[in-house]
Write a protein that holds these residues in place. Structure first.
Motif, PDB file in Angstrom:
ATOM      1  N   UNK A  19       0.921  -1.307  -0.023  1.00  0.00           N
ATOM      2  CA  UNK A  19      -0.049  -0.094   0.129  1.00  0.00           C
ATOM      3  C   UNK A  19       0.672   1.281  -0.059  1.00  0.00           C
ATOM      4  N   UNK A  20       1.757   1.272   0.918  1.00  0.00           N
ATOM      5  CA  UNK A  20       2.700   2.578   0.949  1.00  0.00           C
ATOM      6  C   UNK A  20       3.758   2.632  -0.292  1.00  0.00           C
ATOM      7  N   UNK A  21       4.072   1.444  -0.947  1.00  0.00           N
ATOM      8  CA  UNK A  21       4.788   1.578  -2.276  1.00  0.00           C
ATOM      9  C   UNK A  21       3.963   2.106  -3.382  1.00  0.00           C
ATOM     10  N   UNK A  22       2.617   1.589  -3.474  1.00  0.00           N
ATOM     11  CA  UNK A  22       1.835   1.926  -4.534  1.00  0.00           C
ATOM     12  C   UNK A  22       1.435   3.344  -4.438  1.00  0.00           C
ATOM     13  N   UNK A  23       1.132   3.752  -3.226  1.00  0.00           N
ATOM     14  CA  UNK A  23       0.734   5.270  -2.988  1.00  0.00           C
ATOM     15  C   UNK A  23       1.804   6.209  -3.447  1.00  0.00           C
ATOM     16  N   UNK A  24       3.041   5.840  -2.758  1.00  0.00           N
ATOM     17  CA  UNK A  24       4.279   6.841  -3.070  1.00  0.00           C
ATOM     18  C   UNK A  24       4.582   6.684  -4.612  1.00  0.00           C
ATOM     19  N   UNK A  38      12.172  15.420  -0.281  1.00  0.00           N
ATOM     20  CA  UNK A  38      12.587  14.632   0.795  1.00  0.00           C
ATOM     21  C   UNK A  38      11.318  13.784   1.202  1.00  0.00           C
ATOM     22  N   UNK A  39      11.522  12.539   1.221  1.00  0.00           N
ATOM     23  CA  UNK A  39      10.609  11.896   1.862  1.00  0.00           C
ATOM     24  C   UNK A  39      10.908  11.581   3.492  1.00  0.00           C
ATOM     25  N   UNK A  40       9.938  11.191   4.375  1.00  0.00           N
ATOM     26  CA  UNK A  40      10.189  11.102   5.660  1.00  0.00           C
ATOM     27  C   UNK A  40      11.037   9.846   5.978  1.00  0.00           C
ATOM     28  N   UNK A  41      11.739   9.918   7.078  1.00  0.00           N
ATOM     29  CA  UNK A  41      12.662   8.737   7.327  1.00  0.00           C
ATOM     30  C   UNK A  41      11.810   7.563   7.451  1.00  0.00           C
ATOM     31  N   UNK A  42      12.429   6.489   7.136  1.00  0.00           N
ATOM     32  CA  UNK A  42      11.787   5.098   7.452  1.00  0.00           C
ATOM     33  C   UNK A  42      10.984   5.377   9.053  1.00  0.00           C
ATOM     34  N   UNK A  43      11.618   5.450  10.069  1.00  0.00           N
ATOM     35  CA  UNK A  43      11.208   5.553  11.577  1.00  0.00           C
ATOM     36  C   UNK A  43      10.019   6.529  11.729  1.00  0.00           C
ATOM     37  N   UNK A  44      10.492   7.820  10.783  1.00  0.00           N
ATOM     38  CA  UNK A  44       9.213   8.686  10.985  1.00  0.00           C
ATOM     39  C   UNK A  44       8.007   8.307  10.237  1.00  0.00           C
ATOM     40  N   UNK A  45       8.072   7.686   9.270  1.00  0.00           N
ATOM     41  CA  UNK A  45       6.648   7.175   8.266  1.00  0.00           C
ATOM     42  C   UNK A  45       6.335   6.147   9.216  1.00  0.00           C
ATOM     43  N   UNK A  46       6.997   5.336   9.777  1.00  0.00           N
ATOM     44  CA  UNK A  46       6.281   4.075  10.487  1.00  0.00           C
ATOM     45  C   UNK A  46       5.664   4.604  11.518  1.00  0.00           C
ATOM     46  N   UNK A  47       6.313   5.406  12.247  1.00  0.00           N
ATOM     47  CA  UNK A  47       5.732   6.184  13.394  1.00  0.00           C
ATOM     48  C   UNK A  47       4.312   6.668  13.087  1.00  0.00           C
ATOM     49  N   UNK A  48       4.275   7.582  12.039  1.00  0.00           N
ATOM     50  CA  UNK A  48       3.292   8.327  11.685  1.00  0.00           C
ATOM     51  C   UNK A  48       1.943   7.132  11.198  1.00  0.00           C
ATOM     52  N   UNK A  49       2.441   6.089  10.686  1.00  0.00           N
ATOM     53  CA  UNK A  49       1.503   5.192  10.209  1.00  0.00           C
ATOM     54  C   UNK A  49       1.168   4.087  11.382  1.00  0.00           C
ATOM     55  N   UNK A  50       1.942   4.017  12.304  1.00  0.00           N
ATOM     56  CA  UNK A  50       1.408   3.110  13.358  1.00  0.00           C
ATOM     57  C   UNK A  50       1.895   1.604  12.981  1.00  0.00           C
ATOM     58  N   UNK A  51       3.096   1.485  11.923  1.00  0.00           N
ATOM     59  CA  UNK A  51       3.729   0.460  11.549  1.00  0.00           C
ATOM     60  C   UNK A  51       5.197   0.307  12.131  1.00  0.00           C
ATOM     61  N   UNK A  52       5.464  -1.101  11.959  1.00  0.00           N
ATOM     62  CA  UNK A  52       6.912  -1.616  12.008  1.00  0.00           C
ATOM     63  C   UNK A  52       7.771  -0.905  11.017  1.00  0.00           C
ATOM     64  N   UNK A  56       8.063  -0.147   6.338  1.00  0.00           N
ATOM     65  CA  UNK A  56       8.371   1.112   5.357  1.00  0.00           C
ATOM     66  C   UNK A  56       9.658   0.901   4.794  1.00  0.00           C
ATOM     67  N   UNK A  57      10.589   0.129   5.500  1.00  0.00           N
ATOM     68  CA  UNK A  57      11.853  -0.052   4.816  1.00  0.00           C
ATOM     69  C   UNK A  57      11.680  -0.827   3.646  1.00  0.00           C
ATOM     70  N   UNK A  58      10.763  -1.928   3.521  1.00  0.00           N
ATOM     71  CA  UNK A  58      10.545  -2.958   2.457  1.00  0.00           C
ATOM     72  C   UNK A  58      10.112  -1.916   1.347  1.00  0.00           C
TER      73      UNK A  58
END
Length: 129
Positions: A19-24, A38-52, A56-58
């Motif tokens: 879902x993340x990959x397709x939307x971005x 610039x995109x959010x860091x992996x950690x920031x986007x994960x925190x924003x979305x409530x995911x591991x 996001x890294x994948x």
């Protein structure tokens, strides 16, 4: 990326990383995210979305493999330069987007004809000057 333009439906059969990959990818290909942005860091986007963070890294790894983004140590993750030749749509990605859209439309109570009408209208808008 100033506002959270990515959303994840945890009830969807589509994995969150996809879902993340397709939307971005859609935001980049349509020009809503531009080269160098610039995109959010992996950690920031994960925190924003409530995911591991691994989820996001994948998604980021797959976007990098598709040459849509690039990551440089110290410079973060940025939208890559658009390809010089237009790429043909990936049939699997197109099918995923179609499934996501139809599932969302059905959740709103739309029947098949309403879904098809919405798609036709969206396509017509894309051809107008």
């Amino acid at each position: 990326m100033s506002e959270p333009a990515v959303r994840v439906d945890t009830t969807s059969q589509v994995p969150p990383f996809e879902q993340i990959r397709a939307q971005l990818a859609a935001l980049i290909v349509t020009g809503r995210l531009t080269e160098g942005e610039r995109l959010p860091t992996v950690r920031q986007l994960a925190a924003d979305l409530g995911l591991a963070p691994g989820t996001v890294a994948r998604a980021y790894r797959e976007l990098e493999a598709a040459e849509l983004i690039r990551t440089r140590r110290g410079a973060g993750t940025r939208v890559a330069a658009p390809p010089t030749e237009p790429a043909l749509p990936d049939p699997d990605q197109l099918a995923t987007l179609a499934r996501d859209f139809t599932a969302s439309a059905r959740a709103l109570g739309a029947d098949t004809e309403a879904v098809l009408t919405a798609v036709r209208e969206a396509l017509d808008e894309g051809t107008r000057p």
